[in-house]
Design an enzyme around this catalytic site. Sequence first.
Site, PDB file in Angstrom:
ATOM      1  CD  GLU A 116      45.753  34.008  40.203  1.00 28.08           C
ATOM      2  OE1 GLU A 116      44.556  34.337  40.277  1.00 28.08           O
ATOM      3  OE2 GLU A 116      46.640  34.777  39.795  1.00 28.08           O
ATOM      4  CG  HIS A 139      41.736  37.137  39.941  1.00 24.76           C
ATOM      5  ND1 HIS A 139      42.084  38.406  40.351  1.00 24.76           N
ATOM      6  CD2 HIS A 139      42.716  36.735  39.095  1.00 24.76           C
ATOM      7  CE1 HIS A 139      43.234  38.752  39.790  1.00 24.76           C
ATOM      8  NE2 HIS A 139      43.630  37.751  39.018  1.00 24.76           N
ATOM      9  CG  HIS A 141      43.217  40.825  35.002  1.00 21.43           C
ATOM     10  ND1 HIS A 141      43.784  39.989  34.064  1.00 21.43           N
ATOM     11  CD2 HIS A 141      43.439  40.249  36.210  1.00 21.43           C
ATOM     12  CE1 HIS A 141      44.334  38.954  34.666  1.00 21.43           C
ATOM     13  NE2 HIS A 141      44.131  39.074  35.972  1.00 21.43           N
ATOM     14  CD  GLU A 169      24.189  54.515  42.183  1.00 25.04           C
ATOM     15  OE1 GLU A 169      25.235  55.195  42.103  1.00 25.04           O
ATOM     16  OE2 GLU A 169      23.099  54.884  41.697  1.00 25.04           O
ATOM     17  CG  HIS A 210      47.307  40.729  39.087  1.00 27.12           C
ATOM     18  ND1 HIS A 210      48.181  39.698  39.337  1.00 27.12           N
ATOM     19  CD2 HIS A 210      46.258  40.167  38.425  1.00 27.12           C
ATOM     20  CE1 HIS A 210      47.694  38.568  38.827  1.00 27.12           C
ATOM     21  NE2 HIS A 210      46.515  38.829  38.276  1.00 27.12           N
TER      22      HIS A 210
END
Length: 271
Positions: A116, A139, A141, A169, A210
């Site tokens: 990626e 990135h 998950h 918050e 994803h």
Amino acid sequence: MKNILDAPFVKEMCATTANMYRLGWDERNGGNISYLLDEKEVGEYLDLDNVIRTIPTGFKADGLIGKIFIVTGTGKYFKNVEFDPENNLGIIRIAKDGETAELLWGYSDGGKFTSELPAHLMSHISRLSVNPENRIIMHCHPDYTLAMTQVHEMEERVLTRTLWKQMTESIVVFPDGIGVLPWMVCGTNEIGIATAEKMKQYRLVIWTLHGIYGAGKDMDETFGLIETVEKAAKQYMLTANLPKVNTISDEGLKALAKRFELTYRTDYLDL
């Protein structure tokens, strides 16, 4: 020349990837990080004229020519980075042609950067155009964020407002809201282009079913953005099927914005 394993940016990558793995955000070889480095600092640890090999990036990043990044490797498990950083990480420089990476250190088993990387480079270009201090693209998950994409409307204004209302918050940490993409095939330039377009407005972009992309000036800020979204998503998922007795009103969110002098998306309230 100093030992590269003592470099702050290597230690940060080791600590952060280990933390993300232990939180369950990066199962197996899921997730990736790229970190724009200062050339002068890197030069204290590496001979910048010594290019180990070159690797095509799959994307012409003219706006990043000469820039140096430390990037997680493809197929590498985050849990292993701290024990063998030279195999699981790489330091690359974008070559003069804009579409080749010069490997300066790492990927010692002959591997390469995350698949990626094009998406990361596109997002770096977008974020640097908005804020030159945004050096991290992350990135992962996170469980509750990912679960929420299965049961909540995936529209930016609606999703952001829901997460803002989960805890005090939220609006303080991500007043600029959250970008959203529908499910797309990962590891493609198409999802990279779509993510980079969102990154012109948001520091956070959720990929439906994803995971999430985050951008920030350093590891703490970027990690903290994702951490706060995940905490808010957890509160939502824990209470989604229960009657709401208390919630933060739109007036309450406006009061928070005033108290902390936030520049926020005012059009996301009073729906």
